[in-house]
Design a protein around this motif. Sequence first.
Motif, PDB file in Angstrom:
ATOM      1  N   PRO A  29     -18.181  55.123  70.746  1.00  0.00           N
ATOM      2  CA  PRO A  29     -18.576  54.516  72.027  1.00  0.00           C
ATOM      3  C   PRO A  29     -19.020  53.070  71.912  1.00  0.00           C
ATOM      4  O   PRO A  29     -18.768  52.267  72.807  1.00  0.00           O
ATOM      5  N   ASN A  30     -19.688  52.714  70.825  1.00  0.00           N
ATOM      6  CA  ASN A  30     -20.062  51.312  70.640  1.00  0.00           C
ATOM      7  C   ASN A  30     -18.857  50.461  70.257  1.00  0.00           C
ATOM      8  O   ASN A  30     -18.683  49.352  70.752  1.00  0.00           O
ATOM      9  N   GLY A  31     -18.035  50.977  69.377  1.00  0.00           N
ATOM     10  CA  GLY A  31     -16.894  50.204  68.909  1.00  0.00           C
ATOM     11  C   GLY A  31     -15.878  49.906  69.991  1.00  0.00           C
ATOM     12  O   GLY A  31     -15.353  48.783  70.067  1.00  0.00           O
ATOM     13  N   VAL A  32     -15.601  50.898  70.841  1.00  0.00           N
ATOM     14  CA  VAL A  32     -14.536  50.701  71.822  1.00  0.00           C
ATOM     15  C   VAL A  32     -14.924  49.732  72.928  1.00  0.00           C
ATOM     16  O   VAL A  32     -14.060  49.257  73.663  1.00  0.00           O
ATOM     17  N   LYS A  33     -16.203  49.427  73.064  1.00  0.00           N
ATOM     18  CA  LYS A  33     -16.572  48.391  74.033  1.00  0.00           C
ATOM     19  C   LYS A  33     -15.793  47.103  73.755  1.00  0.00           C
ATOM     20  O   LYS A  33     -15.278  46.462  74.673  1.00  0.00           O
ATOM     21  N   VAL A  34     -15.744  46.732  72.487  1.00  0.00           N
ATOM     22  CA  VAL A  34     -15.119  45.462  72.128  1.00  0.00           C
ATOM     23  C   VAL A  34     -13.601  45.564  72.154  1.00  0.00           C
ATOM     24  O   VAL A  34     -12.919  44.651  72.625  1.00  0.00           O
ATOM     25  N   SER A  35     -13.040  46.659  71.669  1.00  0.00           N
ATOM     26  CA  SER A  35     -11.576  46.797  71.706  1.00  0.00           C
ATOM     27  C   SER A  35     -11.071  46.866  73.145  1.00  0.00           C
ATOM     28  O   SER A  35     -10.027  46.285  73.473  1.00  0.00           O
ATOM     29  N   ILE A  36     -11.809  47.540  74.022  1.00  0.00           N
ATOM     30  CA  ILE A  36     -11.429  47.558  75.439  1.00  0.00           C
ATOM     31  C   ILE A  36     -11.491  46.156  76.019  1.00  0.00           C
ATOM     32  O   ILE A  36     -10.581  45.707  76.719  1.00  0.00           O
ATOM     33  N   MET A  37     -12.562  45.433  75.715  1.00  0.00           N
ATOM     34  CA  MET A  37     -12.711  44.072  76.229  1.00  0.00           C
ATOM     35  C   MET A  37     -11.569  43.176  75.740  1.00  0.00           C
ATOM     36  O   MET A  37     -11.006  42.385  76.512  1.00  0.00           O
TER      37      MET A  37
END
Length: 234
Positions: A29-37
């Motif tokens: 959940p923390n990591g995908v914040k940046v990949s989604i962005m």
Amino acid sequence: MADLSTFPITRRWPAENPSILQLYSTPTPNGVKVSIMLEETGLPYEPHFINIGENETWGPEYLSLNPNGKIPSILDPDGPGGKPLALFESGAILIYLAEKTGKFLPADPARRYETIQWVMFQMGGLGPMFGQLGFFHKFAGRDYEDKRPRDRYAKESARLIRVLETRLEDREWVMGGEYTIADISMLGWVRNLIGFYEAADLVNYKELTNVPKWLERGLARPAVERGLGIPARP
């Protein structure tokens, strides 16, 4: 082409294209914040999978970039002033990428800070509490005979998701009609809470109306769908 060789992390995870942003992460959940962005903005980047199960964040190469030993982190060869910038903490990275691209963060100062406050709500409350509930409900903590820690985090998680439920009343996104980094910061966490953590019943998710609709809208975005799987697990 930028020279990233002075950054020790590139010796462990070499950059195939050092002229674009480097992402060091895991699809949590923390990591995908940046990949989604990154997927939403279309900014070119190169993802590197960091195996947190093998404690790769605690090696000297990763710690040289992020002394806190957590994912995600980025290394942008084209940072402020055209100089490389290393950055950690997902909330800080979201704000940086929003300002770098001029996307998903309102230009109006009042709305900008209102958006950032909801990112901080996720960083300081929703994320940590959901994560602790996941530990005590599904992982090692589930074997603890004393259920008071689980119940404590379940109660607080239920309260927090109700805050989000209220915020989304008559709103398509956290900031109304505008999709922002506030939404990006929370989508993966709510998805995990009711999916991977299997904690929907503990937070009375079925009683909610606005959050499920918001989550459905968010997960339907192609960039979100892609970002949830980046970096790909080996």
